[in-house]
Design a protein around this motif. Sequence first.
Motif, mmCIF file in Angstrom:
data_model
loop_
_atom_site.group_PDB
_atom_site.id
_atom_site.type_symbol
_atom_site.label_atom_id
_atom_site.label_comp_id
_atom_site.label_asym_id
_atom_site.label_seq_id
_atom_site.Cartn_x
_atom_site.Cartn_y
_atom_site.Cartn_z
ATOM 1 N N LYS A 25 0.831 -1.212 0.000
ATOM 2 C CA LYS A 25 0.000 0.000 0.000
ATOM 3 C C LYS A 25 0.861 1.256 0.000
ATOM 4 O O LYS A 25 0.562 2.229 -0.701
ATOM 5 N N ASP A 28 2.317 1.728 -3.463
ATOM 6 C CA ASP A 28 1.308 2.237 -4.390
ATOM 7 C C ASP A 28 1.086 3.737 -4.189
ATOM 8 O O ASP A 28 0.956 4.499 -5.144
ATOM 9 N N LYS A 31 4.066 5.732 -5.565
ATOM 10 C CA LYS A 31 4.093 5.755 -7.022
ATOM 11 C C LYS A 31 2.999 6.657 -7.590
ATOM 12 O O LYS A 31 3.203 7.363 -8.575
ATOM 13 N N THR A 32 1.835 6.623 -6.951
ATOM 14 C CA THR A 32 0.761 7.514 -7.389
ATOM 15 C C THR A 32 1.170 8.968 -7.206
ATOM 16 O O THR A 32 0.952 9.813 -8.084
ATOM 17 N N PRO A 96 2.781 -2.204 -10.976
ATOM 18 C CA PRO A 96 1.500 -2.384 -11.640
ATOM 19 C C PRO A 96 1.653 -2.329 -13.143
ATOM 20 O O PRO A 96 2.562 -1.699 -13.660
ATOM 21 N N ALA A 102 1.558 3.588 -9.786
ATOM 22 C CA ALA A 102 0.196 3.078 -9.675
ATOM 23 C C ALA A 102 -0.784 4.154 -10.107
ATOM 24 O O ALA A 102 -0.568 5.333 -9.926
ATOM 25 N N THR A 104 -4.886 5.363 -9.947
ATOM 26 C CA THR A 104 -6.124 5.181 -9.216
ATOM 27 C C THR A 104 -7.290 5.285 -10.171
ATOM 28 O O THR A 104 -7.162 5.724 -11.316
#
Length: 288
Positions: A25, A28, A31-32, A96, A102, A104
């Motif tokens: 988590k 992610d 990276k977002t 991913p 990542a 969303t």
Amino acid sequence: MSIIEELGARVRAACDELPVELVIKGLDSLKTASERLRWVRQESADPMGVPELSAATEHLETAGHALRLAQDQFAAYLTAIGLGPAGPPAAGPQRPPGGPAARTADEPTGPARRVAPAATGGWWSVRVAELFDSRDTPAPPPDQQVTDAEELLRRVTTGVRSGDRSRLHTELRAVEANVGLGLASVAPPMLRDLATKLLGHPPRAADLPRLRREVTGQVRDLVPNLPAGVLDTLLSRVCRMPPPKEPVEQPHPADPAVAAGVLTGLLMRRLGLDQRPVTARRPRETHA
């Protein structure tokens, strides 16, 4: 319950308590954040934390792989004492599909996500020209086929391995800023793997002088105006060391990205590797 069964239960409990999901988590989220920040910086050269986020992402990826290795070792131990694992361990952190960061559900994808190409003479193109000492060279037209950092890394490493400095300059200069900045995220994991192959073991502090000797002159030949501190910081991170302690002026945001791509190509050339760079996965490291 026998002693062996009790031991097996404790080993399984310890394995279940490894914070793999928390690391996934966290990875992610980083990276977002990196992806969104690169898009915000499409029109600005002001430092806004992309290098720091890239370093944090790399460290978290390393932690995730270490946890995955620990899970495998727990499973091997249970098998060795006659107790098969209760089930396969949870999947470790993976990049991913579709890129290093990542995405969303509320982020647009595909053509709708694209922004207008950087104008000729945009800040990324201008800085690349300065690094290559080619300020008077006209900017190439934007390359609409290069829309992600992985494809740019492939092209950059091909240019470096061929020794075609003009091609390398063109490939780097023809992309949008957000694509170019992505090299600072996708190249470091591959750099770590290539350095491991070169040295015969995962890079550590004692290997920093050798890595400097291997690449510094070649980097200067290709990118003559790259500040020395940028390469030194990049090599220090490859060796899992803190950046140099002496005060270094904040680098231009394009500098670490360009350096990472060029260094990846140089290490591939040094090792005689010609295959397409693979940034979606990395081999596990083992430590004594």
